[in-house]
Design an enzyme around this catalytic site. Structure first.
Site: not given
Length: 540
Positions: A244, A314
């Site tokens: 949790d 790129e």
């Protein structure tokens, strides 16, 4: 994702950190060669020491051997850039084979982590002469005494307390990529950055990669990033995740790593070879792109983890996996928008092409126009050549300089650096790129570079690519060309950087006044951080 998805240029990098001054220094001398032990960091239950050997003589010193005792209450737990052995409290440190000779006036530093508070060593000798009272200068041949065989642990404590004396403030950058997909097949996790000793040597980590889909910043892999649960054994601090807790995965592990290493900064890198296509759409509305990136990087769940953003496009106005035609101003417009949104205190960096050829990818974009809004630029000075050209010719993938027979002019690190500097980019905003892997061919009969091949050499994860930590044992380097190493093993031919060639590249970086070095990527190094140690030792 694989490394081949990471980079390509052809389609279409112990941190000899400058530590804050510490007044605890112990010097010994043998003739005119001195050895200085300096307390770099001390957190009470542990410490880091820097040891500097300086040749003050007029003759070259081929090797050195330091013997010393450590007082009760302290032991060496890990060392870098020297071969250290021990017998009880007695230690012997010998020069690494790759370190080379010490020229007159030259210095070399190595370092170690120790348990307990820092204490100055006792009974020090260098090259067999009493450090404190000897008058005989060292010889240029190694002593014949056999060192003890007992080896100290090669990794530092896994959970050292935080230090308040961070290394390298404002000095040379040592930047390493952490690949998010490495937590799968490679079984490389954030904890490995700590246990290898690399966290103490790095200044920055680049977390690769976030996506750029639809002209927006997006999560790359939610499971690896913030969902994967770590056991106590896998966790940086030895504490298991709970079902949790609000943040798990590598992001939470990076948070823990930063808590143990307060000097360390983490930058989220977006794009890469695979995910650069989204930058084309981002360039059409840079402000909207920057807003999406800010909202993601500064998400309240992990805002404290990241210190900025890295753009790995790129390539702007050129071709990578896809082609971009946004024009020469697109990159600087995107960077300007990111700086405006993230503000002056955030880190904004970029990995860029290293194509130094005339009319090549560097010339396609106004990188100089963006530099005012960037903390630094990282030309990717690797992957110049490889088995993507299946028949060869064989060539080193990361040459520092050109050489006779290089397959393409301008495809070397120096060409890229000089081109970028000539465009007005300050040298101290350029980092030199280092690959922690090799590229190789098979079907090769010629040992020297320039031979023909039949395809890619086999690799652990991908054909044509192999980690340094594997190649150093399976195909040790036998030659150098263009400032990097190569070897032929059977019919396979590999090129890669070694500690020795990295030392040469760091000398180049220093001589050029560069801002430091970066590398792709952490999992390719040895378990005790051999390559990052060479970067640290070389930058001085």
């Amino acid at each position: 994702m694989k490394r081949s998805l990471r980079r390509a240029l052809w389609a279409g990098a112990v941190v000899a950190l400058t530590v804050a001054a510490v007044p605890v220094t112990t010097a010994f001398g043998a003739g005119t060669v001195t050895t200085t032990f300096t307390k770099a960091q001390d957190w009470g239950t542990g410490h880091e020491a820097k040891v500097t050997v300086t040749n003050g003589s007029s003759a070259t010193v081929a090797t050195w051997r330091i013997e010393f005792d450590l007082p009760s209450g302290t032991t060496i737990t890990s060392a870098w850039d020297a071969d250290v052995t021990s017998s009880g409290s007695h230690y012997v440190a010998v020069k690494k084979s790759w370190a080379g000779s010490l020229a007159p006036g030259a210095s070399f530093s190595w370092g170690y982590n120790g348990s307990g508070a820092y204490k100055a060593p006792l009974n020090c000798t260098i090259n067999g002469v009493a450090c404190g009272g000897g008058t005989t200068p060292p010889t240029t041949t190694p002593p014949t005494t056999t060192p003890p065989t007992t080896t100290p642990p090669t990794t530092p404590p896994t959970t050292p307390p935080p230090t308040t004396n961070p290394p390298n403030p404002g000095g040379k950058k040592i930047v390493g990529y952490f690949a998010e997909w490495g937590v799968y097949g490679r079984n490389y996790h954030v904890k490995n950055i700590q246990t290898s000793g690399s966290a103490a040597k790095l200044t920055h980590i680049l977390y690769a990669f976030g996506n750029t889909t639809g002209g927006r910043c997006a999560i790359g892999d939610s499971y690896a990033d913030y969902e994967k649960a770590y056991t106590a054994a896998e966790s940086v601090d030895g504490v298991a995740d709970t079902w949790d807790q609000p943040l798990r995965g590598s992001f939470n592990q990076l948070r823990k790593l930063k808590q143990l290493n307060p000097h360390l900064k983490v930058i989220w890198s977006f794009g890469g070879w695979t995910w650069s296509g989204g930058f084309t759409q981002a360039a059409q509305n840079p402000a909207a792109f920057a807003e999406s990136c800010y909202n993601l990087v500064e998400d309240p769940r992990w805002a404290d983890v990241f210190d900025g953003i890295d753009v790995d496009w790129e390539y702007p106005n050129a071709c990578g996996l896809s082609c971009d035609t946004s024009g020469p101003n697109a990159f600087k417009n995107v960077i300007s928008a990111l700086r405006s949104r993230f503000g002056s205190s955030a880190l904004v960096t970029a990995a860029i092409t290293a194509d130094g050829s005339n009319g090549g990818k560097i010339d396609a974009t106004d990188y100089a126009g963006a530099i005012g809004n960037l903390n630094w630029l990282m030309p990717m000075t690797y992957d110049y050549f490889g088995a993507f050209a299946a028949q060869g010719p064989t060539a080193p993938h990361s040459p520092l300089t050109s050489y006779t027979g290089i397959p393409q002019q301008g495809f070397n690190s120096d060409a890229a650096i000089q081109k970028l500097k000539s465009k007005g980019i300050p040298a101290n905003k350029l980092l030199l790129g280092i690959g922690f892997y090799g590229r190789g061919w098979t079907g090769v009969t010629q040992a020297a570079p320039g031979g023909s091949a039949t395809g890619a050499a086999p690799g652990t994860y991908e054909a044509g690519i192999e980690d340094y930590k594997v190649l150093k044992n399976t195909c040790p380097a036998t030659g150098t060309v263009g400032g990097t190493a190569y070897a032929k093993c059977g019919s396979n031919w590999w090129s890669y950087d070694t500690p020795s060639t990295i030392n040469g590249k760091m000398t180049y970086a220093n001589n050029q006044g560069l801002g430091g070095a970066f590398f792709w990527e952490l999992s390719g190094d040895t378990s005790n951080g051999e390559l990052i140690g060479a970067i640290k030792g070389g930058l001085g």
